[in-house]
Design an enzyme around this catalytic site. Structure first.
Site, PDB file in Angstrom:
ATOM      1  N   SER A   1      -9.931  -1.469  -0.209  1.00  0.00           N
ATOM      2  CA  SER A   1      -9.492  -1.367   1.185  1.00  0.00           C
ATOM      3  C   SER A   1     -10.718  -1.392   2.074  1.00  0.00           C
ATOM      4  O   SER A   1     -11.683  -0.644   1.832  1.00  0.00           O
ATOM      5  CB  SER A   1      -8.709  -0.078   1.414  1.00  0.00           C
ATOM      6  OG  SER A   1      -8.238  -0.006   2.743  1.00  0.00           O
ATOM      7  N   GLU A   2     -10.698  -2.263   3.110  1.00  0.00           N
ATOM      8  CA  GLU A   2     -11.917  -2.448   3.897  1.00  0.00           C
ATOM      9  C   GLU A   2     -12.296  -1.237   4.730  1.00  0.00           C
ATOM     10  O   GLU A   2     -13.377  -1.201   5.319  1.00  0.00           O
ATOM     11  CB  GLU A   2     -11.830  -3.701   4.779  1.00  0.00           C
ATOM     12  CG  GLU A   2     -10.774  -3.673   5.852  1.00  0.00           C
ATOM     13  CD  GLU A   2      -9.529  -4.456   5.450  1.00  0.00           C
ATOM     14  OE1 GLU A   2      -8.849  -4.955   6.349  1.00  0.00           O
ATOM     15  OE2 GLU A   2      -9.236  -4.541   4.245  1.00  0.00           O
ATOM     16  N   ASN A   3     -11.421  -0.226   4.819  1.00  0.00           N
ATOM     17  CA  ASN A   3     -11.820   0.982   5.536  1.00  0.00           C
ATOM     18  C   ASN A   3     -12.661   1.914   4.659  1.00  0.00           C
ATOM     19  O   ASN A   3     -13.034   2.990   5.096  1.00  0.00           O
ATOM     20  CB  ASN A   3     -10.601   1.718   6.114  1.00  0.00           C
ATOM     21  CG  ASN A   3      -9.654   2.194   5.041  1.00  0.00           C
ATOM     22  OD1 ASN A   3      -9.424   1.509   4.056  1.00  0.00           O
ATOM     23  ND2 ASN A   3      -9.071   3.367   5.231  1.00  0.00           N
TER      24      ASN A   3
END
Length: 217
Positions: free
Chosen positions: A51-53
């Site tokens: 997840s890019e977060n």
């Protein structure tokens, strides 16, 4: 009287997309329908969800009452951890993406064009919080699949000759999965070809609802 229903539901679309996962893959799932793919990972296939977060190794969605508001994916949905999960800052996350370390990204789309362009980050005139990570994903990930409803609420095709909305990326989508079927880009000309019809969908129906120039045979 029960109305005849043809095509895949969103959950069934996600299950079909999950068939494209391969053992050992690092996978990024976009916001919307793609998040459902996590519920359909085939038995015996071990993938690591990114997840890019700032998380690698996402677990399944939590049971009701067991949510942790500090554990969310990029779409702000609550998730769980796995023994292999790790956390890091956004710079490290995007270094993974931009460095080509993610094998597959499955993205939602507002529009996809016959040349593989995708528009999925904004509609002009509507407020958006930001472009998110989609532009990096379509540029840095090894393979990108678009997963979306074939038509909009007005019944107009979202699989077009050319995108009308602001582009997320050019010439980057290699497979399209909609509620009507599966399309793959093949051959020297990299044209989309109909690979599979969803149950109950006729060839005439999908032709009528597709603006893009697709190889049908």
């Amino acid at each position: 009287m029960t109305e005849n229903v043809s095509g895949w539901t969103r959950d069934e679309m996600a299950a079909r997309a999950a068939q494209e996962l391969e053992d050992g893959f690092y996978v990024n799932l976009g916001i919307g329908i793609p998040t459902l793919v996590a519920n359909h990972i085939p038995d015996g296939v071990d993938v690591t969800l990114q997840s890019e977060n700032g998380m690698l190794g996402m677990g399944p969605f939590p049971y009701e009452g067991e949510e942790n508001p500090d554990l969310i994916n990029a779409g702000k949905q609550t998730i769980t951890t796995l023994p292999k999960s790790s956390f890091f800052d956004s710079a490290t996350s995007f270094a993974m993406i931009r460095g080509g370390h993610i094998d597959l990204s499955i993205l939602g789309a507002m529009e996809v064009a016959e040349n593989g362009d995708i528009a999925n980050w904004m509609i002009p005139g509507k407020m958006v919080k930001g472009m998110g990570g989609a532009m990096d994903l379509v540029a840095g990930v090894k393979r990108c699949i678009a997963l979306f409803d074939h038509t909009n609420k007005r019944g107009e095709s979202k699989f077009l000759k050319a995108c009308t909305l602001p582009l997320t990326g050019r010439n980057c989508i290699g497979m399209v999965i909609t509620d009507l079927g599966v399309f793959t880009r093949e051959g020297e000309q990299r044209r989309f070809r109909l690979k599979e019809l969803a149950p109950g969908v006729t060839l005439d129906e999908v032709k009528t609802k597709t603006e893009a120039d697709v190889i049908w045979d």
